[in-house]
Design a protein around this motif. Structure first.
Motif, PDB file in Angstrom:
ATOM      1  N   CYS A 133      41.755  79.053  49.322  1.00 42.52           N
ATOM      2  CA  CYS A 133      41.721  79.255  47.873  1.00 42.52           C
ATOM      3  C   CYS A 133      41.827  77.909  47.152  1.00 42.52           C
ATOM      4  CB  CYS A 133      42.870  80.167  47.460  1.00 42.52           C
ATOM      5  SG  CYS A 133      42.796  80.725  45.749  1.00 42.52           S
ATOM      6  N   ALA A 134      42.729  77.047  47.628  1.00 46.61           N
ATOM      7  CA  ALA A 134      42.875  75.725  47.024  1.00 46.61           C
ATOM      8  C   ALA A 134      41.618  74.894  47.223  1.00 46.61           C
ATOM      9  CB  ALA A 134      44.087  75.022  47.642  1.00 46.61           C
ATOM     10  N   LYS A 162      43.657  73.578  35.650  1.00 44.43           N
ATOM     11  CA  LYS A 162      44.642  72.778  36.380  1.00 44.43           C
ATOM     12  C   LYS A 162      45.919  73.575  36.623  1.00 44.43           C
ATOM     13  CE  LYS A 162      43.559  67.934  35.849  1.00 44.43           C
ATOM     14  NZ  LYS A 162      44.170  66.605  35.695  1.00 44.43           N
ATOM     15  N   ILE A 163      46.325  74.370  35.634  1.00 42.64           N
ATOM     16  CA  ILE A 163      47.521  75.193  35.810  1.00 42.64           C
ATOM     17  C   ILE A 163      47.300  76.202  36.934  1.00 42.64           C
ATOM     18  CG2 ILE A 163      49.003  76.934  34.743  1.00 42.64           C
ATOM     19  CD1 ILE A 163      48.595  75.494  32.069  1.00 42.64           C
ATOM     20  N   CYS A 164      46.132  76.817  36.946  1.00 44.80           N
ATOM     21  CA  CYS A 164      45.822  77.790  37.992  1.00 44.80           C
ATOM     22  C   CYS A 164      45.865  77.138  39.373  1.00 44.80           C
ATOM     23  CB  CYS A 164      44.441  78.406  37.750  1.00 44.80           C
ATOM     24  SG  CYS A 164      44.376  79.523  36.334  1.00 44.80           S
ATOM     25  N   ARG A 219      48.622  76.195  44.647  1.00 43.62           N
ATOM     26  CA  ARG A 219      49.245  75.288  45.617  1.00 43.62           C
ATOM     27  C   ARG A 219      50.769  75.264  45.476  1.00 43.62           C
ATOM     28  NH1 ARG A 219      45.178  70.140  44.555  1.00 43.62           N
ATOM     29  NH2 ARG A 219      43.222  71.259  44.919  1.00 43.62           N
ATOM     30  N   TRP A 220      51.299  75.925  44.472  1.00 45.95           N
ATOM     31  CA  TRP A 220      52.737  75.948  44.164  1.00 45.95           C
ATOM     32  C   TRP A 220      53.272  74.517  44.131  1.00 45.95           C
ATOM     33  CZ3 TRP A 220      54.772  79.303  41.433  1.00 45.95           C
ATOM     34  CH2 TRP A 220      56.151  79.488  41.339  1.00 45.95           C
ATOM     35  N   LEU A 271      40.393  83.958  39.949  1.00 45.58           N
ATOM     36  CA  LEU A 271      41.136  83.287  41.007  1.00 45.58           C
ATOM     37  C   LEU A 271      42.638  83.552  40.878  1.00 45.58           C
ATOM     38  CD1 LEU A 271      39.369  79.864  41.506  1.00 45.58           C
ATOM     39  CD2 LEU A 271      39.718  81.629  43.210  1.00 45.58           C
ATOM     40  N   LEU A 272      43.115  83.589  39.645  1.00 40.41           N
ATOM     41  CA  LEU A 272      44.521  83.891  39.417  1.00 40.41           C
ATOM     42  C   LEU A 272      44.835  85.307  39.887  1.00 40.41           C
ATOM     43  CD1 LEU A 272      46.886  82.307  38.242  1.00 40.41           C
ATOM     44  CD2 LEU A 272      46.447  83.367  36.041  1.00 40.41           C
TER      45      LEU A 272
END
Length: 584
Positions: free
Chosen positions: A377-378, A401-403, A408-409, A322-323
């Motif tokens: 994506c979110a 969670k970081i991803c 979502r920036w 996903l990243l």
């Protein structure tokens, strides 16, 4: 008895939102205490001032701009030289953006920092150039922060980036700087941020975007809406405290105020590399730690992510994909290959809902706008987390969670103290449960809107510009802001600001019934003649560490801007005092 009654009133007001443009009671007390020190300094400078005109003091403010670690070091050198030249005690306010707030937050740990500023400079040199940091501690702090419902990239930045840059994780709070701010020994501190959603919806010159933190109150000065700083982040409804939360640490504040001091593209690139490098060792099962003086994030590695189960591996592999997918999507590149890999992982993992969502995304991707793609994506992230998130390790959850925050920036998520506040409907913020506070460097990059509050009655602004490119951008944008909002500001002659490559060390702008502004570009033809470009390259914004010699050299150049202009500063103070005295 009067002081006791005041303190009682403050405690009563602690649990309410304050809707007023007046200064807080704490700031009024602090600046009143500071005025005695200012008068004493004026006398030492040979500047006579009638003590009976105390209400018309020559309120002087130091403004430190953004600029990452460069700004932190340069502001430290500036303050040391101000003290040496006998000028620092004439200052009523110290206000910073981004990297300058890193310097401020470090200084105010010492309740008498203006008296000890030279010793604190030596400590700063040792800390930045010789101290180490503990990656395992950073990882633990981030895991703890990830338990919060409003976890955001600010927590990541504070734990892994600010901690690594500053070589210290300050777990004290801003409200604990009360004594250092109120006694009168030091200038009163103001930390700057902006609210992301307002700044995106409104014109950048909207006063509602600016947010200030002080040890007593924090809030929107343009809207006249404040809350007790120790309760910022707690849940409020209809102007009253409903659910108290622990005050965020200074390190979190450093992360919030100094998180986006470069372009968004640079931040996205850096964060993605940071996440992958931090977790790559753990994902490979490598038992290694990068603890101490790591010179770059490539040396980082995490302990095993726990369990090594098939479920955990699928979760992490999906997050990594996903990243990668987000990177391609945000750049407008083809994502077909990543979709196929994702489908394989999810089919193997037997995640029915997430697999189905992935197939839907793949089928309709070509017809979607970039914004719609990012939202999908979110949404996929939410589905996957619901389906699989409960059975993975804490490290895996942190990584995920970081991803999601990157997708979502999401920065600086904070409970909105104006939520459902009937008296604040005109602000437009009463409908939002969460506000997002971010680095003010994306705006003017110098907190003029905060010190120009009419209630602060500032007469002289010493603006130290630590920007890396156009040294006049902050003052030009401020002039536009003030014109748009009918605020008092001197007229800026564009002819004076043409030479951005070889600026002078000091520019003075003044006018009738407006504050006088003295503007000091960091690198100029007085303190580094013929080498301005070289110094800008040597101290770039995204350079996160300096050797001891580099730190000392930067301190030296910043100090020269004071020593070369000490008489001009004194003359401007004298003129302001003289004009104030004539009015009486």
């Amino acid at each position: 008895m009067e002081q006791i009654m005041k303190r009682f009133q403050w405690r009563k007001d602690d649990v309410r939102v304050r809707l007023s443009h007046e200064l807080s009671a704490g700031e009024k007390e602090a600046t009143e205490n500071r005025k005695a020190k200012v008068l004493e300094c004026l006398k030492s400078l040979g500047i006579a001032h009638d003590e009976d005109t105390k209400d018309n003091m020559p309120n002087i403010t130091i403004l430190g701009s953004g600029g990452g670690l460069r700004a932190m070091i340069a502001l430290q050198g500036t303050l040391v030289e101000m003290k040496k030249q006998g000028l620092l005690d004439a200052v009523l306010y110290l206000c910073g953006v981004s990297g300058s707030t890193w310097c401020m937050s470090t200084l105010y740990k010492d309740k008498d920092w203006t008296e000890n500023v030279q010793d604190l400079e030596e400590c700063l040199c040792d800390t930045l150039s010789k101290s180490s940091w503990d990656l395992h501690k950073a990882y633990s702090l981030a895991c703890q922060a990830a338990k919060d419902e409003l976890f955001s990239l600010t927590d990541v930045w504070a734990s892994f980036v600010v901690y690594k840059i500053l070589k210290q994780y300050d777990q004290t709070t801003l409200s604990q700087q009360h004594d250092a701010s109120t006694s009168g020994t030091n200038p009163y501190p103001i930390y700057a941020a902006v609210e992301a959603k307002i700044s995106h919806k409104a014109d950048e010159n909207s006063p509602g975007t600016w947010f200030e933190f002080t040890p007593h109150e924090s809030g929107f000065p343009g809207l006249g809406a404040f809350v007790c700083t120790k309760n910022l982040g707690s849940k409020f409804k209809n102007g009253k405290l409903k659910d108290n939360s622990e005050e965020k640490s200074i390190c979190y504040l450093q992360g919030l105020c100094g998180s986006v001091f470069g372009s968004m593209e640079e931040n996205i690139k850096y964060l993605k590399e940071l996440v992958l490098q931090i977790f790559s060792g753990g994902l490979r099962g490598e038992h290694q730690y990068a603890v101490g003086g790591a010179e770059n994030t490539a040396e980082m590695a995490m302990p095993p992510l726990g369990g090594g189960t098939h479920r955990t591996c699928a979760h992490c592999r999906s997050a990594l994909l996903l990243l990668e997918f987000h990177g391609h999507a945000s750049a407008g590149e083809d994502c077909e290959g990543v979709f196929e890999k994702l489908k394989e992982v999810l089919k193997e993992h037997k995640g029915k809902n997430s697999y189905q969502k992935c197939c839907e995304m793949s089928d309709t991707w070509g017809s979607k706008t970039l914004a719609a793609r990012m939202e999908e994506c979110a949404e996929f992230g939410r589905i996957f987390e619901t389906e699989h998130g409960g059975s993975v390790s804490s490290a895996c959850k942190l990584f995920w969670k970081i991803c999601v925050c990157i997708f979502r920036w999401r920065w600086g998520s904070t409970h909105n103290f104006l939520y459902k506040c009937c008296d604040a409907k005109s602000t437009g913020l009463d409908k939002d449960e969460v506000i997002n506070l971010i680095d003010a460097g994306i705006g003017i990059n110098s907190a003029y809107p905060l010190v120009l509050r009419p209630e602060r009655k500032v007469k002289l602004i010493l603006s130290f510009d630590f920007s890396n490119k156009d040294p006049f951008k902050t003052i030009k944008k401020t002039a536009e802001y003030c014109e748009a909002n009918n605020m008092s500001f001197p007229k800026i002659d564009p002819e004076k600001l043409k030479d951005t490559d070889t600026p002078s060390s000091c520019y003075i702008f003044k006018g009738k019934d407006v504050p006088t502004v003295m503007h000091f570009p960091l690198f100029n033809k007085e303190n580094c003649p013929d080498k301005i470009h070289d110094f800008r390259e040597r101290y770039s914004t995204f350079q996160f560490s300096y050797k001891e010699d580099d730190v000392k050299e930067l301190l030296k150049r910043a100090k020269m801007n004071i020593s070369n202009n000490k008489e001009r500063i004194r003359e401007e103070i004298q003129q302001i005092v003289s004009s104030s005295t004539k009015k009486f």
